[in-house]
Scaffold this motif. Structure first.
Motif, PDB file in Angstrom:
ATOM      1  N   HIS A  51      21.920  67.271  -4.445  1.00 40.55           N
ATOM      2  CA  HIS A  51      21.480  68.313  -3.499  1.00 40.55           C
ATOM      3  C   HIS A  51      20.257  69.071  -4.008  1.00 40.55           C
ATOM      4  N   VAL A  52      19.700  68.639  -5.114  1.00 39.15           N
ATOM      5  CA  VAL A  52      18.495  69.274  -5.644  1.00 39.15           C
ATOM      6  C   VAL A  52      17.272  68.512  -5.125  1.00 39.15           C
ATOM      7  N   MET A  53      16.299  69.268  -4.670  1.00 37.77           N
ATOM      8  CA  MET A  53      15.144  68.646  -3.994  1.00 37.77           C
ATOM      9  C   MET A  53      13.860  69.324  -4.447  1.00 37.77           C
ATOM     10  N   PRO A  64      -1.535  73.890  -2.202  1.00 39.35           N
ATOM     11  CA  PRO A  64      -0.128  73.477  -2.230  1.00 39.35           C
ATOM     12  C   PRO A  64       0.574  73.950  -3.496  1.00 39.35           C
ATOM     13  N   ASP A  65       1.878  74.081  -3.396  1.00 41.49           N
ATOM     14  CA  ASP A  65       2.710  74.459  -4.539  1.00 41.49           C
ATOM     15  C   ASP A  65       4.032  73.715  -4.362  1.00 41.49           C
ATOM     16  N   ALA A  66       4.735  73.454  -5.426  1.00 43.15           N
ATOM     17  CA  ALA A  66       6.007  72.733  -5.313  1.00 43.15           C
ATOM     18  C   ALA A  66       6.882  73.078  -6.495  1.00 43.15           C
ATOM     19  N   ARG A  67       8.173  73.065  -6.246  1.00 39.36           N
ATOM     20  CA  ARG A  67       9.153  73.306  -7.297  1.00 39.36           C
ATOM     21  C   ARG A  67      10.487  72.739  -6.831  1.00 39.36           C
ATOM     22  N   VAL A  68      11.392  72.611  -7.805  1.00 39.36           N
ATOM     23  CA  VAL A  68      12.722  72.076  -7.496  1.00 39.36           C
ATOM     24  C   VAL A  68      13.636  73.232  -7.095  1.00 39.36           C
ATOM     25  N   THR A  69      14.364  73.062  -5.998  1.00 38.10           N
ATOM     26  CA  THR A  69      15.380  74.058  -5.616  1.00 38.10           C
ATOM     27  C   THR A  69      16.606  73.316  -5.086  1.00 38.10           C
ATOM     28  N   MET A  70      17.644  74.092  -4.854  1.00 37.29           N
ATOM     29  CA  MET A  70      18.860  73.487  -4.302  1.00 37.29           C
ATOM     30  C   MET A  70      18.878  73.607  -2.793  1.00 37.29           C
ATOM     31  N   LEU A  71      19.479  72.635  -2.158  1.00 40.15           N
ATOM     32  CA  LEU A  71      19.704  72.707  -0.714  1.00 40.15           C
ATOM     33  C   LEU A  71      20.961  73.554  -0.501  1.00 40.15           C
ATOM     34  N   VAL A  81      17.130  76.721   2.567  1.00 40.07           N
ATOM     35  CA  VAL A  81      16.882  76.946   1.149  1.00 40.07           C
ATOM     36  C   VAL A  81      16.921  78.450   0.900  1.00 40.07           C
ATOM     37  N   ALA A  82      17.213  78.821  -0.337  1.00 38.55           N
ATOM     38  CA  ALA A  82      17.243  80.238  -0.692  1.00 38.55           C
ATOM     39  C   ALA A  82      16.032  80.563  -1.547  1.00 38.55           C
ATOM     40  N   ALA A  83      15.386  81.684  -1.235  1.00 34.32           N
ATOM     41  CA  ALA A  83      14.250  82.091  -2.057  1.00 34.32           C
ATOM     42  C   ALA A  83      14.055  83.595  -1.953  1.00 34.32           C
ATOM     43  N   THR A  86      10.005  87.983  -2.825  1.00 34.44           N
ATOM     44  CA  THR A  86       8.935  88.446  -3.720  1.00 34.44           C
ATOM     45  C   THR A  86       8.447  87.350  -4.662  1.00 34.44           C
ATOM     46  N   SER A  87       9.129  86.215  -4.683  1.00 29.77           N
ATOM     47  CA  SER A  87       8.700  85.117  -5.563  1.00 29.77           C
ATOM     48  C   SER A  87       7.514  84.396  -4.913  1.00 29.77           C
ATOM     49  N   PRO A  88       6.762  83.650  -5.684  1.00 32.84           N
ATOM     50  CA  PRO A  88       5.650  82.899  -5.068  1.00 32.84           C
ATOM     51  C   PRO A  88       6.106  82.041  -3.892  1.00 32.84           C
ATOM     52  N   LYS A  89       7.217  81.325  -4.047  1.00 35.02           N
ATOM     53  CA  LYS A  89       7.629  80.454  -2.925  1.00 35.02           C
ATOM     54  C   LYS A  89       8.063  81.279  -1.723  1.00 35.02           C
ATOM     55  N   GLY A  90       8.700  82.447  -1.973  1.00 35.38           N
ATOM     56  CA  GLY A  90       9.126  83.305  -0.862  1.00 35.38           C
ATOM     57  C   GLY A  90       7.925  83.842  -0.101  1.00 35.38           C
ATOM     58  N   ARG A 145      12.684  89.809  -9.443  1.00 33.83           N
ATOM     59  CA  ARG A 145      11.460  89.699 -10.268  1.00 33.83           C
ATOM     60  C   ARG A 145      11.218  88.259 -10.712  1.00 33.83           C
ATOM     61  N   GLN A 146      11.703  87.294  -9.910  1.00 38.87           N
ATOM     62  CA  GLN A 146      11.531  85.882 -10.274  1.00 38.87           C
ATOM     63  C   GLN A 146      10.050  85.532 -10.387  1.00 38.87           C
ATOM     64  N   SER A 147       9.716  84.788 -11.394  1.00 34.61           N
ATOM     65  CA  SER A 147       8.367  84.271 -11.675  1.00 34.61           C
ATOM     66  C   SER A 147       7.409  85.338 -12.199  1.00 34.61           C
ATOM     67  N   ARG A 148       7.892  86.569 -12.422  1.00 41.34           N
ATOM     68  CA  ARG A 148       7.015  87.581 -13.034  1.00 41.34           C
ATOM     69  C   ARG A 148       6.972  87.346 -14.549  1.00 41.34           C
TER      70      ARG A 148
HETATM   71  C1  LIG Z   1      17.686  71.784 -11.136  1.00 41.77           C
HETATM   72  C2  LIG Z   1      16.969  73.032 -10.696  1.00 41.77           C
HETATM   73  C3  LIG Z   1      17.437  73.731  -9.596  1.00 41.77           C
HETATM   74  C4  LIG Z   1      16.790  74.892  -9.170  1.00 41.77           C
HETATM   75  N1  LIG Z   1      17.258  75.547  -8.072  1.00 41.77           N
HETATM   76  C5  LIG Z   1      16.624  76.668  -7.658  1.00 41.77           C
HETATM   77  C6  LIG Z   1      17.069  77.348  -6.481  1.00 41.77           C
HETATM   78  O1  LIG Z   1      18.002  76.924  -5.787  1.00 41.77           O
HETATM   79  N2  LIG Z   1      16.424  78.475  -6.111  1.00 41.77           N
HETATM   80  C7  LIG Z   1      15.361  78.975  -6.839  1.00 41.77           C
HETATM   81  O2  LIG Z   1      14.824  80.012  -6.452  1.00 41.77           O
HETATM   82  N3  LIG Z   1      14.898  78.341  -7.932  1.00 41.77           N
HETATM   83  C8  LIG Z   1      15.502  77.205  -8.358  1.00 41.77           C
HETATM   84  N4  LIG Z   1      15.049  76.552  -9.486  1.00 41.77           N
HETATM   85  C9  LIG Z   1      13.866  77.115 -10.176  1.00 41.77           C
HETATM   86  C10 LIG Z   1      12.591  76.707  -9.426  1.00 41.77           C
HETATM   87  O3  LIG Z   1      12.257  75.366  -9.737  1.00 41.77           O
HETATM   88  C11 LIG Z   1      11.390  77.621  -9.773  1.00 41.77           C
HETATM   89  O4  LIG Z   1      11.166  77.603 -11.157  1.00 41.77           O
HETATM   90  C12 LIG Z   1      11.598  79.051  -9.313  1.00 41.77           C
HETATM   91  O5  LIG Z   1      12.246  79.100  -8.052  1.00 41.77           O
HETATM   92  C13 LIG Z   1      10.277  79.799  -9.205  1.00 41.77           C
HETATM   93  O6  LIG Z   1       9.460  79.174  -8.241  1.00 41.77           O
HETATM   94  P1  LIG Z   1       8.203  79.940  -7.616  1.00 41.77           P
HETATM   95  O7  LIG Z   1       7.475  80.579  -8.763  1.00 41.77           O
HETATM   96  O8  LIG Z   1       7.394  78.886  -6.947  1.00 41.77           O
HETATM   97  O9  LIG Z   1       8.726  80.954  -6.632  1.00 41.77           O
HETATM   98  C14 LIG Z   1      15.654  75.373  -9.891  1.00 41.77           C
HETATM   99  C15 LIG Z   1      15.178  74.642 -10.986  1.00 41.77           C
HETATM  100  C16 LIG Z   1      15.823  73.494 -11.383  1.00 41.77           C
HETATM  101  C17 LIG Z   1      15.262  72.721 -12.556  1.00 41.77           C
END
Ligand SMILES: Cc1cc2nc3c(=O)[nH]c(=O)nc-3n(C[C@H](O)[C@H](O)[C@H](O)COP(=O)(O)O)c2cc1C
Length: 221
Positions: A51-53, A64-71, A81-83, A86-90, A145-148
């Motif tokens: 369920h991680v994407m 563009p930007d990309a990161r792994v999150t959970m569904l 998705v949850a975000a 205040t985070s970059p993705k949010g 304060r995620q990503s600060r």
């Molecule tokens: C396996 C795995 C699962 C993750 N799941 C989430 C998630 O569900 N939500 C989340 O905010 N970040 C999750 N992260 C962290 C993100 O990859 C990312 O570092 C963080 O959300 C900050 O992203 P941003 O700076 O683009 O906002 C996960 C990372 C990994 C490696």
């Protein structure tokens, strides 16, 4: 001087030991049904963290930007998705409301791609999802304060302690994290890739058209 990785990478094979057969002609009319089937099959096949994407977004400058999150959930046509807002993705999801998701289930040689417009969930849906989080995740979401940059670890430790204490003292549902929310990616296009051991890969694309529903076409892999 950096070491050369290209030789090392060439040696790596593309693991697909359990690549199942995929009859695109018999695929369901609704791609969300097929997604759910493949997700359940990935879990049954032992794919870790199926369920991680990858969540791809775009900022206001078009970068563009990309990161792994959970569904968090899937319904009719939205992938949730949850975000933190205040985070970059949010911020990206809020200001440029489009996103793409990629699931990769390597053991089965499968990829699912989703593209669509983004909308924030209603308060009640976000609140219900927040209550389903682990105590640790709720504590983290409250402090946010995620990503600060992490300048003051003592402050963070105190803030996490206070947030944990608040969650312990209050009734379930009484505390919400102001910046944490669910976002729905309304799939307008979905694509299923099934790798084949002999190299006869199958790629099936679903496109949603207003009034006509989903249409499918095979693509050259
Ligand atoms: C396996 C795995 C699962 C993750 N799941 C989430 C998630 O569900 N939500 C989340 O905010 N970040 C999750 N992260 C962290 C993100 O990859 C990312 O570092 C963080 O959300 C900050 O992203 P941003 O700076 O683009 O906002 C996960 C990372 C990994 C490696």
């Amino acid at each position: 001087m950096r070491s050369e990785l290209s030789g090392f990478l060439t040696e790596l094979s593309w693991p697909r030991p359990q690549a199942p057969a995929f009859d695109a002609g018999a695929a369901p009319a609704d791609p969300v049904v097929l997604f759910e089937r493949w997700l359940r099959e990935a879990v049954a096949a032992g794919v870790p963290a199926a369920h991680v994407m990858t969540l791809a977004t775009v900022d206001v400058a078009g970068r563009p930007d990309a990161r792994v999150t959970m569904l968090e959930d899937v319904d009719e046509h939205a992938f949730w998705v949850a975000a933190s807002e205040t985070s970059p993705k949010g911020k990206q999801l809020g200001r440029v409301p489009v996103a793409a998701l990629v699931f990769h289930w390597a053991q089965q040689g499968r990829q699912v791609r989703v593209r669509g417009s983004v909308r924030p969930a209603e308060e009640a849906r976000t609140a219900a999802a927040f209550e389903r989080l682990s105590a640790h995740a709720r504590t983290e979401a409250l402090v946010d304060r995620q990503s600060r940059p992490l300048h003051d670890e003592a402050w963070l430790s105190d803030a996490l302690g206070d947030a944990g204490e608040l969650l312990r003292l209050e009734e379930p549902g009484a505390v919400s994290a102001p910046s944490w929310r669910l976002w729905g990616v309304d799939a307008g296009r979905m694509e299923f890739f099934q790798a084949d051991l002999e190299g006869h890969h199958v790629r099936l694309r679903y496109s949603r058209h207003e009034g006509r529903g989903w249409e499918t076409e095979l693509l050259r892999p």
